[in-house]
Design a protein around this motif. Sequence first.
Motif, PDB file in Angstrom:
ATOM      1  N   ARG B  49      92.599  83.334 111.993  1.00  0.00           N
ATOM      2  CA  ARG B  49      93.681  82.721 112.768  1.00  0.00           C
ATOM      3  C   ARG B  49      95.042  83.237 112.305  1.00  0.00           C
ATOM      4  O   ARG B  49      95.907  83.601 113.098  1.00  0.00           O
ATOM      5  CB  ARG B  49      93.639  81.193 112.615  1.00  0.00           C
ATOM      6  N   LEU B  50      95.214  83.311 110.965  1.00  0.00           N
ATOM      7  CA  LEU B  50      96.482  83.770 110.399  1.00  0.00           C
ATOM      8  C   LEU B  50      96.721  85.237 110.730  1.00  0.00           C
ATOM      9  O   LEU B  50      97.838  85.639 111.068  1.00  0.00           O
ATOM     10  CB  LEU B  50      96.489  83.534 108.887  1.00  0.00           C
ATOM     11  N   LEU B  53      98.081  85.447 114.108  1.00  0.00           N
ATOM     12  CA  LEU B  53      99.520  85.143 114.175  1.00  0.00           C
ATOM     13  C   LEU B  53     100.331  86.395 113.838  1.00  0.00           C
ATOM     14  O   LEU B  53     101.282  86.738 114.527  1.00  0.00           O
ATOM     15  CB  LEU B  53      99.882  84.023 113.187  1.00  0.00           C
ATOM     16  N   ALA B  54      99.946  87.059 112.751  1.00  0.00           N
ATOM     17  CA  ALA B  54     100.686  88.248 112.328  1.00  0.00           C
ATOM     18  C   ALA B  54     100.652  89.312 113.418  1.00  0.00           C
ATOM     19  O   ALA B  54     101.678  89.948 113.726  1.00  0.00           O
ATOM     20  CB  ALA B  54     100.097  88.803 111.027  1.00  0.00           C
ATOM     21  N   PRO B  61     102.063  94.677 110.299  1.00  0.00           N
ATOM     22  CA  PRO B  61     102.800  93.796 109.394  1.00  0.00           C
ATOM     23  C   PRO B  61     102.808  94.356 107.966  1.00  0.00           C
ATOM     24  O   PRO B  61     101.827  94.957 107.519  1.00  0.00           O
ATOM     25  CB  PRO B  61     102.010  92.483 109.459  1.00  0.00           C
ATOM     26  N   ALA B  62     103.927  94.167 107.289  1.00  0.00           N
ATOM     27  CA  ALA B  62     104.031  94.607 105.895  1.00  0.00           C
ATOM     28  C   ALA B  62     103.015  93.838 105.053  1.00  0.00           C
ATOM     29  O   ALA B  62     102.825  92.637 105.233  1.00  0.00           O
ATOM     30  CB  ALA B  62     105.442  94.351 105.375  1.00  0.00           C
ATOM     31  N   ARG B  64     103.094  92.953 102.018  1.00  0.00           N
ATOM     32  CA  ARG B  64     103.680  91.907 101.174  1.00  0.00           C
ATOM     33  C   ARG B  64     103.764  90.593 101.946  1.00  0.00           C
ATOM     34  O   ARG B  64     103.369  89.535 101.446  1.00  0.00           O
ATOM     35  CB  ARG B  64     105.086  92.340 100.730  1.00  0.00           C
ATOM     36  N   GLU B  65     104.258  90.654 103.162  1.00  0.00           N
ATOM     37  CA  GLU B  65     104.395  89.441 103.973  1.00  0.00           C
ATOM     38  C   GLU B  65     103.030  88.959 104.474  1.00  0.00           C
ATOM     39  O   GLU B  65     102.805  87.764 104.640  1.00  0.00           O
ATOM     40  CB  GLU B  65     105.351  89.697 105.146  1.00  0.00           C
ATOM     41  N   LEU B  66     102.125  89.895 104.740  1.00  0.00           N
ATOM     42  CA  LEU B  66     100.783  89.509 105.175  1.00  0.00           C
ATOM     43  C   LEU B  66     100.087  88.717 104.060  1.00  0.00           C
ATOM     44  O   LEU B  66      99.414  87.715 104.315  1.00  0.00           O
ATOM     45  CB  LEU B  66      99.978  90.758 105.534  1.00  0.00           C
ATOM     46  N   MET B  68     101.547  86.874 101.845  1.00  0.00           N
ATOM     47  CA  MET B  68     102.156  85.547 101.785  1.00  0.00           C
ATOM     48  C   MET B  68     101.609  84.652 102.885  1.00  0.00           C
ATOM     49  O   MET B  68     101.382  83.453 102.692  1.00  0.00           O
ATOM     50  CB  MET B  68     103.669  85.687 101.909  1.00  0.00           C
ATOM     51  N   LEU B  69     101.389  85.247 104.054  1.00  0.00           N
ATOM     52  CA  LEU B  69     100.846  84.498 105.188  1.00  0.00           C
ATOM     53  C   LEU B  69      99.406  84.078 104.913  1.00  0.00           C
ATOM     54  O   LEU B  69      99.042  82.900 105.059  1.00  0.00           O
ATOM     55  CB  LEU B  69     100.923  85.380 106.436  1.00  0.00           C
ATOM     56  N   ALA B  71      97.760  83.808 102.193  1.00  0.00           N
ATOM     57  CA  ALA B  71      97.566  82.925 101.037  1.00  0.00           C
ATOM     58  C   ALA B  71      97.655  81.452 101.417  1.00  0.00           C
ATOM     59  O   ALA B  71      97.172  80.587 100.685  1.00  0.00           O
ATOM     60  CB  ALA B  71      98.585  83.250  99.947  1.00  0.00           C
ATOM     61  N   THR B  72      98.254  81.135 102.560  1.00  0.00           N
ATOM     62  CA  THR B  72      98.327  79.728 102.968  1.00  0.00           C
ATOM     63  C   THR B  72      96.938  79.163 103.256  1.00  0.00           C
ATOM     64  O   THR B  72      96.722  77.959 103.131  1.00  0.00           O
ATOM     65  CB  THR B  72      99.202  79.515 104.225  1.00  0.00           C
ATOM     66  N   GLN B  75      95.571  77.708 100.186  1.00  0.00           N
ATOM     67  CA  GLN B  75      96.462  76.612  99.774  1.00  0.00           C
ATOM     68  C   GLN B  75      96.101  75.331 100.523  1.00  0.00           C
ATOM     69  O   GLN B  75      96.129  74.231  99.949  1.00  0.00           O
ATOM     70  CB  GLN B  75      97.914  77.037 100.059  1.00  0.00           C
ATOM     71  N   LEU B 145     103.703  87.234  95.608  1.00  0.00           N
ATOM     72  CA  LEU B 145     102.368  86.729  95.860  1.00  0.00           C
ATOM     73  C   LEU B 145     101.475  87.883  96.319  1.00  0.00           C
ATOM     74  O   LEU B 145     101.890  88.688  97.134  1.00  0.00           O
ATOM     75  CB  LEU B 145     102.509  85.703  96.981  1.00  0.00           C
TER      76      LEU B 145
END
Lengths: 406, 406
Positions: B49-50, B53-54, B61-62, B64-66, B68-69, B71-72, B75, B145
């Motif tokens: 799903r994430l 979104l990306a 997508p970069a 680094r940001e992927l 971070m996305l 990793a949720t 969490q 992250l």
Amino acid sequence: MALLVQKYGGTSVGSFERIEAVADKIARAVRRGDRLVVVLSAMAGETNRLLGLAKQVSAEPASRELDMLLATGEQISISLMAMALHKRGIAAQAMLGDQAGVVTDGRHSRARIQTVEAERLIDLLAQGIVPVVAGFQGRCDAGALTTLGRGGSDTTAVALAAALQADECQIYTDVDGVYTTDPRVEPRARKMDSITFEEMLELSSLGAKVLQIRSVEYAGRYNVPLRVLSSFQDGSGTLITYEDPAMDAPLVSGVAFRRDEASLTLVGVPDEANVAAQILTPISDAGIDVDMIVHTTTGAGKADFTFTVSRQDLAQASALLAPVVKTLGVNSLRTNEDLCKVSVVGVGMKNHTGVASRMFQTLGQEGISVQLISTSEIKISVALDEKYLELAVRSLHNAFDLAKGE
Amino acid sequence: MALLVQKYGGTSVGSFERIEAVADKIARAVRRGDRLVVVLSAMAGETNRLLGLAKQVSAEPASRELDMLLATGEQISISLMAMALHKRGIAAQAMLGDQAGVVTDGRHSRARIQTVEAERLIDLLAQGIVPVVAGFQGRCDAGALTTLGRGGSDTTAVALAAALQADECQIYTDVDGVYTTDPRVEPRARKMDSITFEEMLELSSLGAKVLQIRSVEYAGRYNVPLRVLSSFQDGSGTLITYEDPAMDAPLVSGVAFRRDEASLTLVGVPDEANVAAQILTPISDAGIDVDMIVHTTTGAGKADFTFTVSRQDLAQASALLAPVVKTLGVNSLRTNEDLCKVSVVGVGMKNHTGVASRMFQTLGQEGISVQLISTSEIKISVALDEKYLELAVRSLHNAFDLAKGE
């Protein structure tokens, strides 16, 4: 070449289209030469979705774990925004609260920012990179993830602006500024170009929900220039100023209101010093917010004691008062669940009498009877039968000439 | 009173019902007196799903940001699991990768764990608290992250078990252990009580997707006892051992297979040393995995060169070879897109001849012709026409007596 902290709320990043539109806005500002720090909320609806997940698992989730869960909302929106900026050729880096240096106390779900260690942000700005920071969250000294409570992203933005000594902290939302009253009630309501810090505090606490009140206090304390503006349209919004109001400041700046109020009156309480505490302690212990409080001596050592709560809290408040009613030997407990509150706010009224009388005259001419009155230095609030709300707002807006410019 | 690291995968926490069931399992172990560290994946479907979104925001997508996305995802599952444990009266604390001390290198989306700073985990365990750790993630020295790539939660669990010198690292999944082959193909497939580390490596790389291969390597290096077992039913699963195999180890432990293979054959390439590199470099540069490679000299300075790829990569691989075909003056490029691969694996075959001959005899008796052969110390793989897959697996399973116990 201004240094700006821009905060975009949940509706401003509530869909892919909105994220793209905000990314365009940020890209334009960067290309104009501004240095930007961007603070984001979770996409609209996401925080409620996450709360729903927690409720499925536990009726009373631990606040430490709830913070960890809710913090994912902002983590998602900053990741996506950074990707959208990269696509536009803008150097950007998504940063969690703690990566941006936001250190809070350890009170989960309502943490307060203690300090901002801004070295990393300063370093990124020097490299021409736009930090895209998760609002609403930080870490405490013990290393746990914390959240600032609802609306905390505004506070994050103000705290970063203060730490970076930014030229302005811009809060982008779904309204284009602060209005003299709600345009849905009075179409002639006017957007204000500026408003004082004190007025903003009164207006937001009275229900004009544009800014989170703690962020306004924070901005006032650190003298951060704060501007509210729309992420959906261009415009200069409303600047919140901290100067002394000019001598010719308008008597009244705006008319605020709140629906769904209710009152409780204890008739014939003993007229003694500690009675108020006896009545209100069980209410506040239950987490119920009390708003207006009126105490009227009726003679013979007796008094009437009235206070207002949100309508949804009325039943619980009544139940909590039952033992108090017995203890104090009260004659009766009367409730009114059809109230609203209307307030006129303005720093100008500090130095002028006559605002109250004009207010009551106006309401009286319209045949509106006032149930309760409460005043502060820069505001007068009245509780009214809710059916009169629109009429009261429009007649007061007109009586204080708010439709015309300053 | 064992110290156990238990890892639960995406399907094991894929719904509220599953989370509750796993929480029950953990609570029972704690009440039995075991000390537990729990590692979780994202709820099944969440990572996809994430990623979706990306992809909506950016085609590339970069990383680094992927990270971070993505990793949720973990969490959310650790927050919910900690809440579910609290509800059962179990002291538990959700911990992000970095809070649990997982330090990685800076290679986003495929980071490797460099060290585990386990002080915090040890401290929580000493207090009787169950750490519930987000798998798949860590932070690098620069504070960013990172994620370990798909399946990285297994690696997190093994790394924590190594750092804590846990008695066992238990990987809970949707199968109850490692089987001699896929029970959906051969109903008589038998769950193995134990398997050697080397066999597990071959079996997992050959498509028996029970454990992430890097976690098995990691467990082998740090001598962590690793056990695969089901989160859906009770049972002792399969223990992966690191001892030398007993002298009477079975010749063959299991039969693995992979569908959807394809081969490319260059007929009549020059029989020279650097030809293989010329052929394979453009393929691997394009990120296409090459599996079996066979080179056959046909005389007169010519050879045939064959290799296999996943079927989905065949068209791209063919296109990439077009210029090579021209340069090398190849007679023809033949492709076969209906292949599968079947392998027999066993540490016992190291010291015994005869496994290969029994394998080919068995396949020959069934009229199955072998297209390609590749061997290693403990496995023999053959490429076959895919229509023979089930027949080949069942006949080999039978020929090596895998249905009966050891």
